[in-house]
Design a protein around this motif. Structure first.
Motif, PDB file in Angstrom:
ATOM      1  N   VAL A  96       0.866  -1.182   0.000  1.00  0.00           N
ATOM      2  CA  VAL A  96       0.000   0.000   0.000  1.00  0.00           C
ATOM      3  C   VAL A  96       0.902   1.231   0.000  1.00  0.00           C
ATOM      4  CG1 VAL A  96      -1.742   1.305   1.253  1.00  0.00           C
ATOM      5  CG2 VAL A  96      -1.839  -1.201   1.233  1.00  0.00           C
ATOM      6  N   PRO A  97       1.081   1.920  -1.132  1.00  0.00           N
ATOM      7  CA  PRO A  97       1.998   3.064  -1.182  1.00  0.00           C
ATOM      8  C   PRO A  97       1.392   4.340  -0.611  1.00  0.00           C
ATOM      9  CG  PRO A  97       1.039   2.696  -3.339  1.00  0.00           C
ATOM     10  CD  PRO A  97       0.526   1.585  -2.452  1.00  0.00           C
ATOM     11  N   MET A  98       2.199   5.083   0.126  1.00  0.00           N
ATOM     12  CA  MET A  98       1.771   6.405   0.585  1.00  0.00           C
ATOM     13  C   MET A  98       1.495   7.327  -0.589  1.00  0.00           C
ATOM     14  SD  MET A  98       3.854   9.185   2.888  1.00  0.00           S
ATOM     15  CE  MET A  98       4.434  10.078   1.432  1.00  0.00           C
ATOM     16  N   ASP A  99       2.132   7.076  -1.738  1.00  0.00           N
ATOM     17  CA  ASP A  99       1.950   7.937  -2.908  1.00  0.00           C
ATOM     18  C   ASP A  99       0.508   7.962  -3.405  1.00  0.00           C
ATOM     19  OD1 ASP A  99       4.509   8.844  -2.965  1.00  0.00           O
ATOM     20  OD2 ASP A  99       5.136   7.727  -4.742  1.00  0.00           O
ATOM     21  N   PRO A 128      -5.831   3.443  -2.366  1.00  0.00           N
ATOM     22  CA  PRO A 128      -5.444   4.046  -3.642  1.00  0.00           C
ATOM     23  C   PRO A 128      -4.007   3.692  -4.013  1.00  0.00           C
ATOM     24  CG  PRO A 128      -5.226   5.670  -1.914  1.00  0.00           C
ATOM     25  CD  PRO A 128      -5.762   4.420  -1.260  1.00  0.00           C
ATOM     26  N   THR A 129      -3.688   3.821  -5.280  1.00  0.00           N
ATOM     27  CA  THR A 129      -2.312   3.697  -5.737  1.00  0.00           C
ATOM     28  C   THR A 129      -1.943   4.968  -6.493  1.00  0.00           C
ATOM     29  OG1 THR A 129      -0.720   2.219  -6.810  1.00  0.00           O
ATOM     30  CG2 THR A 129      -2.801   2.614  -7.973  1.00  0.00           C
ATOM     31  N   TYR A 130      -0.724   5.015  -7.009  1.00  0.00           N
ATOM     32  CA  TYR A 130      -0.247   6.175  -7.763  1.00  0.00           C
ATOM     33  C   TYR A 130       0.337   5.676  -9.070  1.00  0.00           C
ATOM     34  CZ  TYR A 130       2.071  10.655  -8.699  1.00  0.00           C
ATOM     35  OH  TYR A 130       2.469  11.842  -9.250  1.00  0.00           O
ATOM     36  N   VAL A 131      -0.058   6.291 -10.170  1.00  0.00           N
ATOM     37  CA  VAL A 131       0.361   5.821 -11.493  1.00  0.00           C
ATOM     38  C   VAL A 131       1.429   6.749 -12.055  1.00  0.00           C
ATOM     39  CG1 VAL A 131      -0.394   5.293 -13.837  1.00  0.00           C
ATOM     40  CG2 VAL A 131      -1.902   4.799 -11.901  1.00  0.00           C
ATOM     41  N   ARG A 132       2.650   6.227 -12.203  1.00  0.00           N
ATOM     42  CA  ARG A 132       3.724   6.992 -12.844  1.00  0.00           C
ATOM     43  C   ARG A 132       3.390   7.188 -14.324  1.00  0.00           C
ATOM     44  NH1 ARG A 132       6.574   9.317  -8.872  1.00  0.00           N
ATOM     45  NH2 ARG A 132       6.947   7.833  -7.184  1.00  0.00           N
ATOM     46  N   ALA A 172      -9.213   3.490  -4.711  1.00  0.00           N
ATOM     47  CA  ALA A 172      -9.793   2.144  -4.564  1.00  0.00           C
ATOM     48  C   ALA A 172      -9.262   1.144  -5.574  1.00  0.00           C
ATOM     49  CB  ALA A 172     -11.324   2.232  -4.656  1.00  0.00           C
ATOM     50  N   SER A 173      -7.945   1.139  -5.778  1.00  0.00           N
ATOM     51  CA  SER A 173      -7.350   0.265  -6.789  1.00  0.00           C
ATOM     52  C   SER A 173      -6.515  -0.866  -6.204  1.00  0.00           C
ATOM     53  CB  SER A 173      -6.496   1.101  -7.751  1.00  0.00           C
ATOM     54  OG  SER A 173      -5.619   1.948  -7.033  1.00  0.00           O
ATOM     55  N   ILE A 174      -6.396  -0.932  -4.886  1.00  0.00           N
ATOM     56  CA  ILE A 174      -5.694  -2.026  -4.204  1.00  0.00           C
ATOM     57  C   ILE A 174      -6.652  -2.621  -3.182  1.00  0.00           C
ATOM     58  CG2 ILE A 174      -3.736  -2.677  -2.760  1.00  0.00           C
ATOM     59  CD1 ILE A 174      -2.301  -0.164  -3.799  1.00  0.00           C
ATOM     60  N   ALA A 175      -6.872  -3.923  -3.267  1.00  0.00           N
ATOM     61  CA  ALA A 175      -7.751  -4.612  -2.318  1.00  0.00           C
ATOM     62  C   ALA A 175      -6.905  -5.285  -1.243  1.00  0.00           C
ATOM     63  CB  ALA A 175      -8.610  -5.646  -3.042  1.00  0.00           C
TER      64      ALA A 175
END
Length: 215
Positions: free
Chosen positions: A61-64, A111-115, A123-126
């Motif tokens: 789970v990234p802080m980004d 959530p995640t972060y997309v480079r 809501a992209s990581i379960a």
């Protein structure tokens, strides 16, 4: 002996993953591990490699994922400091970690972060209730000023990724170029805003539990 030198040093990813599972087995409760390091140290890579070793037992789970959206930053002084500590939703991040610590929901979505896109995606990581290990990585997990200081109590351990300065800067520049910056702008950003953020992160290093050497 300094506080920094008392932190245990992992020699490789396999050792880090093995020790993490030993701790999870002994404790019997979910382990939440915080991986800390300056921009470009390789936190995301280390987190993913440890998670791969652990398989279905672990989720990253990234802080980004709590970057403020570009639409909020545009037209403000924050746009030229994106990635600084005040360009994150710390309230949302704390709420997520508290839910993950409580472990009383069937599934929590993060959530995640997309480079490339350079935006968070909600809501992209379960994280199912049965997940034994949560690995969260970010720059400011050990900052001792409120409200960031509340993070430490939610983490079972913190690991600092130690990467040579020249390697770290080269990675940052290439990352920025890949995201669309020209090389001159990328170099200026890596040595400007990124370096100021790195100084803050490195000032918190004495609080870590373990260190991973990552060349």
């Amino acid at each position: 002996m300094t506080a920094q030198s008392r932190s245990e040093v992992f020699q490789d990813i396999a050792e880090a993953a093995e020790r993490l599972m030993e701790t999870a087995d002994r404790s019997g409760h979910r382990q939440i591990i915080g991986i800390v390091g300056a921009p470009g140290t390789g936190k995301s890579t280390v987190a993913q490699l440890v998670a791969q070793r652990l398989g279905a037992d672990a989720v990253v789970v990234p802080m980004d994922g709590f970057h403020l959206a570009n639409t909020l930053l545009e037209g403000t002084p924050l746009r030229e400091r994106k990635g600084a500590i005040d360009t994150f939703d710390i309230g949302g991040y704390l709420s997520l970690l508290r839910r993950l610590r409580s472990r009383d929901e069937p599934v929590v979505y993060a959530p995640t972060y997309v480079r490339g896109l350079e935006e968070p995606i909600a809501a992209s990581i379960a994280i199912p209730q049965g997940t034994r290990v949560v690995i969260t990585e970010g720059n400011y997990l050990l900052v001792d000023d409120a409200p960031w200081s509340a993070l430490r109590a939610l983490l079972d351990e913190t690991w600092f990724v130690d990467t040579p300065q020249d390697v770290r800067l080269a990675r940052l520049i290439e990352r920025h170029v890949a995201s669309g910056m020209d090389r001159a702008t990328a170099t200026a950003w890596a040595n400007g805003p990124d370096e100021r953020n790195a100084t803050l992160v490195n000032s918190t290093r004495h609080r870590v539990d373990r260190t991973i050497r990552w060349d």
